[in-house]
Design a protein around this motif. Structure first.
Motif, mmCIF file in Angstrom:
data_model
loop_
_atom_site.group_PDB
_atom_site.id
_atom_site.type_symbol
_atom_site.label_atom_id
_atom_site.label_comp_id
_atom_site.label_asym_id
_atom_site.label_seq_id
_atom_site.Cartn_x
_atom_site.Cartn_y
_atom_site.Cartn_z
ATOM 1 N N VAL A 27 0.839 -1.200 0.000
ATOM 2 C CA VAL A 27 0.000 0.000 0.000
ATOM 3 C C VAL A 27 0.874 1.250 0.000
ATOM 4 C CG1 VAL A 27 -1.728 1.301 1.293
ATOM 5 C CG2 VAL A 27 -1.913 -1.179 1.128
ATOM 6 N N PHE A 28 1.936 1.214 0.798
ATOM 7 C CA PHE A 28 2.883 2.334 0.820
ATOM 8 C C PHE A 28 3.457 2.566 -0.570
ATOM 9 C CE2 PHE A 28 7.253 3.853 0.998
ATOM 10 C CZ PHE A 28 7.159 4.964 1.820
ATOM 11 N N ALA A 29 3.894 1.482 -1.223
ATOM 12 C CA ALA A 29 4.497 1.608 -2.551
ATOM 13 C C ALA A 29 3.502 2.156 -3.563
ATOM 14 C CB ALA A 29 5.041 0.251 -3.009
ATOM 15 N N ALA A 30 2.260 1.648 -3.513
ATOM 16 C CA ALA A 30 1.250 2.109 -4.465
ATOM 17 C C ALA A 30 0.957 3.594 -4.280
ATOM 18 C CB ALA A 30 -0.027 1.298 -4.293
ATOM 19 N N ALA A 31 0.804 4.028 -3.028
ATOM 20 C CA ALA A 31 0.540 5.447 -2.770
ATOM 21 C C ALA A 31 1.739 6.303 -3.161
ATOM 22 C CB ALA A 31 0.204 5.645 -1.294
ATOM 23 N N TYR A 32 2.942 5.789 -2.916
ATOM 24 C CA TYR A 32 4.155 6.526 -3.254
ATOM 25 C C TYR A 32 4.259 6.710 -4.771
ATOM 26 C CZ TYR A 32 9.027 8.025 -2.757
ATOM 27 O OH TYR A 32 10.192 8.749 -2.774
ATOM 28 N N VAL A 33 3.939 5.651 -5.510
ATOM 29 C CA VAL A 33 3.969 5.738 -6.976
ATOM 30 C C VAL A 33 2.941 6.751 -7.464
ATOM 31 C CG1 VAL A 33 3.495 4.474 -9.112
ATOM 32 C CG2 VAL A 33 4.884 3.428 -7.328
ATOM 33 N N ALA A 34 1.731 6.697 -6.901
ATOM 34 C CA ALA A 34 0.685 7.638 -7.302
ATOM 35 C C ALA A 34 1.103 9.080 -7.001
ATOM 36 C CB ALA A 34 -0.625 7.304 -6.583
ATOM 37 N N GLY A 35 1.674 9.297 -5.828
ATOM 38 C CA GLY A 35 2.131 10.643 -5.474
ATOM 39 C C GLY A 35 3.253 11.122 -6.369
ATOM 40 N N ALA A 38 1.887 12.012 -9.766
ATOM 41 C CA ALA A 38 1.166 13.284 -9.706
ATOM 42 C C ALA A 38 2.147 14.455 -9.708
ATOM 43 C CB ALA A 38 0.282 13.325 -8.460
ATOM 44 N N MET A 39 3.239 14.314 -8.949
ATOM 45 C CA MET A 39 4.244 15.372 -8.923
ATOM 46 C C MET A 39 4.906 15.534 -10.290
ATOM 47 S SD MET A 39 4.523 16.946 -6.011
ATOM 48 C CE MET A 39 6.178 17.631 -6.185
ATOM 49 N N LEU A 41 3.541 14.869 -13.184
ATOM 50 C CA LEU A 41 2.585 15.500 -14.087
ATOM 51 C C LEU A 41 2.523 17.003 -13.853
ATOM 52 C CD1 LEU A 41 -0.349 12.915 -14.051
ATOM 53 C CD2 LEU A 41 1.195 13.435 -15.959
ATOM 54 N N VAL A 42 2.566 17.397 -12.590
ATOM 55 C CA VAL A 42 2.584 18.834 -12.278
ATOM 56 C C VAL A 42 3.859 19.469 -12.822
ATOM 57 C CG1 VAL A 42 2.633 20.535 -10.420
ATOM 58 C CG2 VAL A 42 1.100 18.574 -10.265
ATOM 59 N N GLY A 43 4.987 18.780 -12.628
ATOM 60 C CA GLY A 43 6.246 19.291 -13.166
ATOM 61 C C GLY A 43 6.237 19.374 -14.678
ATOM 62 N N LEU A 44 5.628 18.369 -15.317
ATOM 63 C CA LEU A 44 5.524 18.382 -16.772
ATOM 64 C C LEU A 44 4.684 19.567 -17.241
ATOM 65 C CD1 LEU A 44 6.079 16.914 -19.461
ATOM 66 C CD2 LEU A 44 3.980 15.606 -19.078
ATOM 67 N N PHE A 45 3.620 19.863 -16.496
ATOM 68 C CA PHE A 45 2.772 21.003 -16.850
ATOM 69 C C PHE A 45 3.546 22.317 -16.735
ATOM 70 C CE2 PHE A 45 -0.108 24.408 -15.468
ATOM 71 C CZ PHE A 45 -0.958 24.455 -16.562
ATOM 72 N N THR A 46 4.334 22.474 -15.680
ATOM 73 C CA THR A 46 5.079 23.727 -15.503
ATOM 74 C C THR A 46 6.181 23.882 -16.550
ATOM 75 O OG1 THR A 46 6.627 22.711 -13.928
ATOM 76 C CG2 THR A 46 4.631 23.733 -13.017
ATOM 77 N N LEU A 86 6.859 24.950 -6.706
ATOM 78 C CA LEU A 86 6.416 23.595 -6.391
ATOM 79 C C LEU A 86 7.233 22.958 -5.264
ATOM 80 C CD1 LEU A 86 5.787 22.079 -9.935
ATOM 81 C CD2 LEU A 86 4.078 22.734 -8.238
ATOM 82 N N MET A 87 8.348 23.585 -4.875
ATOM 83 C CA MET A 87 9.204 23.008 -3.844
ATOM 84 C C MET A 87 8.458 22.764 -2.530
ATOM 85 S SD MET A 87 12.885 24.868 -4.486
ATOM 86 C CE MET A 87 13.619 24.007 -3.100
ATOM 87 N N PRO A 88 7.617 23.706 -2.063
ATOM 88 C CA PRO A 88 6.864 23.412 -0.827
ATOM 89 C C PRO A 88 5.969 22.183 -0.954
ATOM 90 C CG PRO A 88 6.812 25.758 -1.306
ATOM 91 C CD PRO A 88 7.406 25.088 -2.508
ATOM 92 N N LEU A 89 5.395 21.977 -2.147
ATOM 93 C CA LEU A 89 4.561 20.802 -2.359
ATOM 94 C C LEU A 89 5.397 19.530 -2.269
ATOM 95 C CD1 LEU A 89 1.860 19.532 -3.084
ATOM 96 C CD2 LEU A 89 2.394 19.917 -5.505
ATOM 97 N N GLY A 90 6.575 19.548 -2.883
ATOM 98 C CA GLY A 90 7.465 18.396 -2.796
ATOM 99 C C GLY A 90 7.892 18.116 -1.366
#
Length: 311
Positions: A27-35, A38-39, A41-46, A86-90
């Motif tokens: 579960v930890f690994a799955a959530a970590y991959v999803a997070g 997501a990061m 994708l946000v970086g790709l957008f910026t 985005l650094m605070p989000l990371g």
């Protein structure tokens, strides 16, 4: 279960014999991959405007970036500013996953992301780490330049370069030692429910050498696995893109068209997700030696309600 003593083998395998509810690590690994995705994708957008210019230069300009340099300079500044924001989000993502990871080690809890008192204390620990790393980086640059200057004055450029290399290796080894000695800071903070950082130095006094060697071994294994994974991904890309890159009329357009086909991005996507899962597990494993050091801290007598003295 009796608490195992701190040895290199126990430290390296701590993630796999720590009691916790079934499936917690997955579960930890799955959530970590999803997070992480997501990061990304946000970086790709910026950075989307920068990537768009590179794509135009690659497709329309045949790889010649000269006509696009002015535009690239303009959008790079804006994209880099957005990335800084985005650094605070990371940092927030690190805090919540660090808390979840250490609670599994220290309190034998199942995986759960949350923002609470633990995360607030870990945020302070993270900021201390950031300040320490920045200070060490500045000190390292100064030490290297001073070493180079002294060597150059004594024996010329060659001697200066050699002395700078020695200073770099010595300083790097020293920083790894310091990192290892202070690595239980997060675990101690979760264990004591109070901010602990420099207390980690005394907590690792007895196990300093095996802790240091554990992290060297983990770093070596991670490096080997990383290059092996990159080699497999490269071979996959070559095999999947081979016809488009070597066939009649092959050019940048045909390669890009092939990348856009499910026959390429589906297997590559599956491989990337598998690699991300492995990276998530490794991230948790990497925290194991520090957690074991906190649990075998000779200065700690245990606490009722937090698996006592872990025995």
């Amino acid at each position: 279960m009796d608490m195992r003593p701190f040895t290199i083998s126990n430290a390296l395998t701590h993630a796999f014999w720590t009691p916790s509810p079934r499936g917690s690590l997955l579960v930890f690994a799955a959530a970590y991959v999803a997070g992480s995705m997501a990061m990304q994708l946000v970086g790709l957008f910026t950075q989307s405007e920068v990537y768009a210019l590179y794509l135009r230069a690659f497709v329309d300009g045949g790889g010649d970036f000269t006509p696009y340099l002015d535009d690239l300079e303009d959008v790079s500044g804006q994209s880099n500013l957005a990335s800084l924001l985005l650094m605070p989000l990371g940092f927030l993502v690190w805090v919540v996953f660090e808390g979840a990871s250490q609670r599994r080690y220290i309190r034998w809890e199942g995986f759960r992301l949350r923002l609470g008192a633990d995360e607030g204390r870990l945020a302070v620990v993270g900021l201390i780490w950031f300040a320490l790393i920045m200070g060490a980086s500045i000190a390292g640059v100064i030490a290297i330049f001073v070493s180079f200057g002294i060597g150059a004055l004594i024996g010329g450029i060659t001697a200066g370069s050699g002395l700078a290399l020695v200073a770099t290796l010595v300083f790097g080894a020293g920083m790894v030692w310091v990192f290892a000695r202070l690595s239980p800071a997060s675990a101690l903070t979760i264990r004591d429910q109070n901010i602990r950082f420099f207390e980690a130095w005394s907590a690792t006094k007895v196990c300093a050498t095996p802790l240091f060697l554990s992290y060297l071994a983990l770093a070596a294994m991670i490096t080997i696995l990383y290059f092996a994974a990159m080699f497999v991904m490269l071979v996959m890309a070559i095999l999947l893109l081979g016809p488009a890159a070597t066939g009649d009329g092959a050019n940048a357009g045909t390669i890009l068209a092939a990348i856009g086909q499910p026959g390429f991005w589906v297997p590559m996507g599956i491989a990337l997700i598998a690699l991300s899962f492995a990276g998530a597990v490794i991230t948790h494993v990497f925290a194991g030696p520090a957690a074991l050091a906190a649990k075998t801290d000779p200065n700690w007598i245990g606490e009722e309600g937090v698996p006592g003295a872990f025995s």
